[in-house]
Design a protein around this motif. Structure first.
Motif, PDB file in Angstrom:
ATOM      1  N   HIS A 112     103.021  58.030  70.277  1.00 46.91           N
ATOM      2  CA  HIS A 112     102.515  57.664  68.962  1.00 46.91           C
ATOM      3  C   HIS A 112     103.259  58.293  67.797  1.00 46.91           C
ATOM      4  CE1 HIS A 112      98.989  55.479  70.446  1.00 46.91           C
ATOM      5  NE2 HIS A 112      99.024  56.362  71.436  1.00 46.91           N
ATOM      6  N   LEU A 113     103.797  59.477  67.973  1.00 48.05           N
ATOM      7  CA  LEU A 113     104.493  60.135  66.868  1.00 48.05           C
ATOM      8  C   LEU A 113     106.003  60.169  67.039  1.00 48.05           C
ATOM      9  CD1 LEU A 113     102.006  63.060  66.308  1.00 48.05           C
ATOM     10  CD2 LEU A 113     102.335  61.063  64.858  1.00 48.05           C
ATOM     11  N   GLY A 114     106.458  59.947  68.250  1.00 49.04           N
ATOM     12  CA  GLY A 114     107.890  59.989  68.508  1.00 49.04           C
ATOM     13  C   GLY A 114     108.618  58.698  68.187  1.00 49.04           C
ATOM     14  N   VAL A 115     107.878  57.668  67.844  1.00 48.34           N
ATOM     15  CA  VAL A 115     108.497  56.380  67.541  1.00 48.34           C
ATOM     16  C   VAL A 115     108.970  56.353  66.097  1.00 48.34           C
ATOM     17  CG1 VAL A 115     107.227  55.095  69.296  1.00 48.34           C
ATOM     18  CG2 VAL A 115     106.255  55.344  67.024  1.00 48.34           C
ATOM     19  N   GLU A 116     109.999  55.573  65.857  1.00 44.44           N
ATOM     20  CA  GLU A 116     110.598  55.489  64.524  1.00 44.44           C
ATOM     21  C   GLU A 116     109.883  54.495  63.615  1.00 44.44           C
ATOM     22  OE1 GLU A 116     113.340  57.279  63.577  1.00 44.44           O
ATOM     23  OE2 GLU A 116     113.349  58.309  65.510  1.00 44.44           O
ATOM     24  N   ASP A 117     109.241  53.496  64.198  1.00 47.55           N
ATOM     25  CA  ASP A 117     108.754  52.367  63.406  1.00 47.55           C
ATOM     26  C   ASP A 117     107.295  52.470  62.950  1.00 47.55           C
ATOM     27  OD1 ASP A 117     107.765  52.077  65.960  1.00 47.55           O
ATOM     28  OD2 ASP A 117     107.998  49.908  66.010  1.00 47.55           O
ATOM     29  N   ILE A 118     106.839  53.681  62.636  1.00 50.57           N
ATOM     30  CA  ILE A 118     105.506  53.792  62.064  1.00 50.57           C
ATOM     31  C   ILE A 118     105.625  54.299  60.626  1.00 50.57           C
ATOM     32  CG2 ILE A 118     104.344  54.135  64.271  1.00 50.57           C
ATOM     33  CD1 ILE A 118     103.999  57.068  63.594  1.00 50.57           C
ATOM     34  N   SER A 119     104.681  53.901  59.830  1.00 50.63           N
ATOM     35  CA  SER A 119     104.714  54.288  58.417  1.00 50.63           C
ATOM     36  C   SER A 119     104.329  55.759  58.270  1.00 50.63           C
ATOM     37  CB  SER A 119     103.742  53.415  57.626  1.00 50.63           C
ATOM     38  OG  SER A 119     102.403  53.755  57.952  1.00 50.63           O
ATOM     39  N   PRO A 120     104.708  56.343  57.159  1.00 47.26           N
ATOM     40  CA  PRO A 120     104.299  57.727  56.913  1.00 47.26           C
ATOM     41  C   PRO A 120     102.776  57.888  56.929  1.00 47.26           C
ATOM     42  CG  PRO A 120     106.032  57.106  55.390  1.00 47.26           C
ATOM     43  CD  PRO A 120     105.633  55.867  56.128  1.00 47.26           C
ATOM     44  N   GLU A 121     102.057  56.879  56.447  1.00 44.36           N
ATOM     45  CA  GLU A 121     100.597  56.933  56.452  1.00 44.36           C
ATOM     46  C   GLU A 121     100.056  56.937  57.885  1.00 44.36           C
ATOM     47  OE1 GLU A 121     102.338  54.509  54.692  1.00 44.36           O
ATOM     48  OE2 GLU A 121     102.189  55.522  52.758  1.00 44.36           O
ATOM     49  N   GLN A 122     100.631  56.095  58.742  1.00 42.95           N
ATOM     50  CA  GLN A 122     100.207  56.051  60.149  1.00 42.95           C
ATOM     51  C   GLN A 122     100.505  57.385  60.827  1.00 42.95           C
ATOM     52  OE1 GLN A 122     102.502  52.459  61.049  1.00 42.95           O
ATOM     53  NE2 GLN A 122     100.649  51.634  62.012  1.00 42.95           N
TER      54      GLN A 122
END
Length: 91
Positions: free
Chosen positions: A64-74
């Protein structure tokens, strides 16, 4: 949580070992054992639970946190959720 599904067999195996240790502790207490044996069994259960927590937490962080494609809010929301769980775990 795809990571828990992917690791389902391994995680269930760990949980079943913890369950077996808890059952053994209960039986030991019923038999009025020596205190050191009870303490050792409790320590083993705690270690097993800590190992399970570490494994699930590590998978969660990577997934969930190691992925590049999440927004700063997520990312912030995920971090807050992990912090909340850790606070309750470490009480």
């Amino acid at each position: 949580m795809s990571h828990t599904i992917a690791d389902k067999k391994k995680l269930l195996s760990r949980v079943r070992r913890i369950k077996g240790q808890s059952i053994a502790l209960e039986a030991s207490l019923e038999a009025e054992p020596d205190c050191m044996k009870v303490l050792q069994q409790i320590a083993a259960i705690k270690g097993a639970v800590n190992g399970l927590m570490k494994e699930v937490l590590e998978s969660h962080l990577r997934e969930h946190l190691g992925v590049e494609d999440i927004s700063p809010e997520q990312r912030t929301q995920e971090i807050e959720q992990v912090i909340a769980v850790l606070k309750s775990y470490l009480k």
